[in-house]
Design an enzyme around this catalytic site. Structure first.
Site: not given
Lengths: 212, 332
Positions: B56, B218
């Site tokens: 991320h 995700h």
């Protein structure tokens, strides 16, 4: 023994480590049916680490031993069950702070703290088909025994019976947590793997108490 | 999918090695590269730790630095780090004033941070926690506790980090983080999937002409999938959902237009153009505007819009200076 004194604590954890080493393959097979089959590995690793940490402690006290065990388990087995069992021992350590002998009342306090800690950390409730479905009946059984002034060996035997019945009962439940929840239908009729760990802990501790 | 990697299983370790070589302002604790901490802890300051899975960047570790965070436990791709790693970060960054954990609402992270907080208590370190849940798409109003934490957590870091840098105590820093959390909402849209290196194929399938509103970082499913619309219409859909939260009626806000990894900044500014129009129609002033990649999902094409409703305190703290390897702001 009628009570577990500070000097018996290393035996308790030696017993747990041996018990879970012995049940390693059984738990792997059981968990493999609906989980990722690592439960036998993580639990044998966790209790081996707990025993090692307790045996190495140089300032013996019941609460310190339980804390050492929880810390070591959290480090050695950071899976969900490893973390939950570690939480149980850490909560039990807080509940038995300052205690130098575990009789029936203290054993009840141990399991109540253990059960509540696991429920809180795992955000599970009774009936979800988890280890809690065995921990809660163990705590309740010991509380009843304590209220009846039952001696520790008898109280432990009753707690094992309560845990066995409770584990049998998980066969009728449908999994709500973890990987087993993805196989809800498949999990029907099976005893819960996590709950089996709960039975094994009380069985092992009871064996140590009866071995005197 | 082509990727610059050596071995899929070494992606996180090698990424971390690159980060330590490029940014001497961060180092690691306990001889574990996953325990990333500031190289210059400030005596007496409240420590702020975060953590979560890799994949991320710049979230989470990119905000460790002056005026923001002090440490980050780094997990595998989309996997929680361990409680032990979080504890090591906690022990390193505690300067006697306690430690605040700020992390996203994901089960693995919650279990491990709760465990780390309990272990820290045995070390006599006081720990508080604020769990980011800004993703308005991931549950309905009234069930906010079920919502995921996504890019809006940046504003929680920024406000809490500035408060800690001002010398406020743990309770005050926690209160401010909580206020920033309660005032922040995010809505995202995905145009393509991410690919986890060790898996090697897209996490979800999406057609060439489709978009998915409200997906997770995700690759979790969103709330609607439909044909891709012009940018203004996409923004309108996201903003309508944000306005429905009844938080943003007038006054000042901070805005983050976040790229998810596979969308160029040019497009983010096209999105912001419409965001600004929609805010101005409601007499809302964008006091602080951040545009770029703040919380990505590997190479996912897509973007998210986060709003934080500002009072004077949050206005000051989000505007405060900060200097981290991935985010720098001069006094605003």
């Amino acid at each position: 023994m009628d009570q577990i004194n500070t000097e018996h604590m290393v035996d308790v954890f030696a017993g747990l480590a041996a018990f879970f080493a012995n049940k390693r393959d059984f738990l792997i097979a059981l968990d493999g049916k609906v989980g990722d089959s690592d439960l036998g590995l993580t639990m044998s690793k966790a209790f081996a680490a707990a025993h090692e940490a307790v045996a190495a402690e140089t300032e013996p006290a019941i609460a310190t031993y339980l804390k050492d065990a929880g810390m070591a388990m959290a480090k050695a087995a950071p899976s969900t069950m490893g973390t939950l069992m570690a939480t149980g021992f850490l909560r039990a350590s807080k509940a038995l702070d300052g205690v130098d002998a575990i009789g029936t009342a203290e054993m009840a306090a141990f399991w109540r703290a253990y059960s509540d800690g696991v429920a809180q950390r795992g955000k599970a409730k009774v009936g979800d088909k988890t280890v809690l479905d065995v921990l809660e009946p163990i705590a309740s059984s010991l509380e009843t025994s304590a209220a009846q002034d039952l001696a520790l060996p008898q109280a432990m035997t009753k707690a094992v019976e309560a845990a066995s019945d409770a584990l049998e009962n998980t066969k009728t439940m449908v999994a709500q947590h973890g990987k087993a929840a993805a196989f809800q239908e498949k999990s029907k009729g099976l005893q819960d793997a996590g709950a089996t760990v709960g039975l094994f802990i009380i069985q092992s501790m009871t064996a140590t108490v009866h071995a005197g | 999918m082509k990727k610059f990697i050596n071995k899929p299983e070494n992606v996180v370790e090698e990424m971390l090695e690159g980060i330590y070589l490029a940014h001497p302002a961060v180092t690691y604790a306990a001889n574990d590269k996953h325990c990333l901490v500031t190289a210059t802890p400030k005596p007496g300051k409240v420590g702020i730790a975060t953590g979560g899975g890799s994949g991320h960047l710049p979230l989470f570790l990119g905000y460790v630095g002056d005026g923001m965070l002090d440490g980050c436990a780094v997990g595998g791709i989309f996997q929680s780090p361990s409680a032990e790693q979080m504890l090591e970060v906690t022990k390193y960054i505690d300067q006697g004033a306690g430690v605040l954990y700020i992390y996203g609402n994901y089960t693995g992270d919650i279990i491990n941070f709760d465990m780390a907080a309990e272990l820290a208590e045995f070390e006599d370190i006081r720990v508080t926690s604020v769990v980011g849940n800004d993703d308005a798409a991931s549950s309905v109003i009234g069930e906010e506790h079920k919502r995921r934490g996504v890019a809006g957590i940046f504003f929680v870091y920024k406000a809490a980090g500035a408060a800690a840098a001002e010398g406020l105590d743990l309770d005050e820093v926690t209160r401010i983080a909580e206020k920033a959390r309660l005032n922040t909402r995010t809505m995202g849209v995905a145009l393509s999937s991410c690919i986890v290196p060790e898996i090697g194929h897209p996490t979800f399938e999406i057609g060439e002409t489709e978009m998915e509103i409200g997906m997770g970082i995700h690759g979790e499913p969103g709330i609607s999938r439909r044909d891709l619309e012009p940018a203004d219409d996409v923004v309108d859909a996201l903003m309508e959902r944000l306005f429905a939260e009844n938080l943003y009626e007038s006054g000042n806000v901070a805005v983050l237009v976040n790229g998810l990894g596979g969308t160029p900044r040019e497009e983010l500014y096209i999105l912001y153009r419409r965001v600004a129009q929609r805010l101005s129609e409601r007499n809302i002033t964008a006091k602080h505007v951040f545009i770029g990649e703040y919380a990505t999902a590997m190479e996912m094409a897509g973007a998210s819009i986060s709003l934080t409703k500002l009072d004077d305190e949050l206005d000051r703290l989000i505007g405060a200076a900060a200097n981290t390897p991935f985010f720098t702001r001069l006094k605003g």
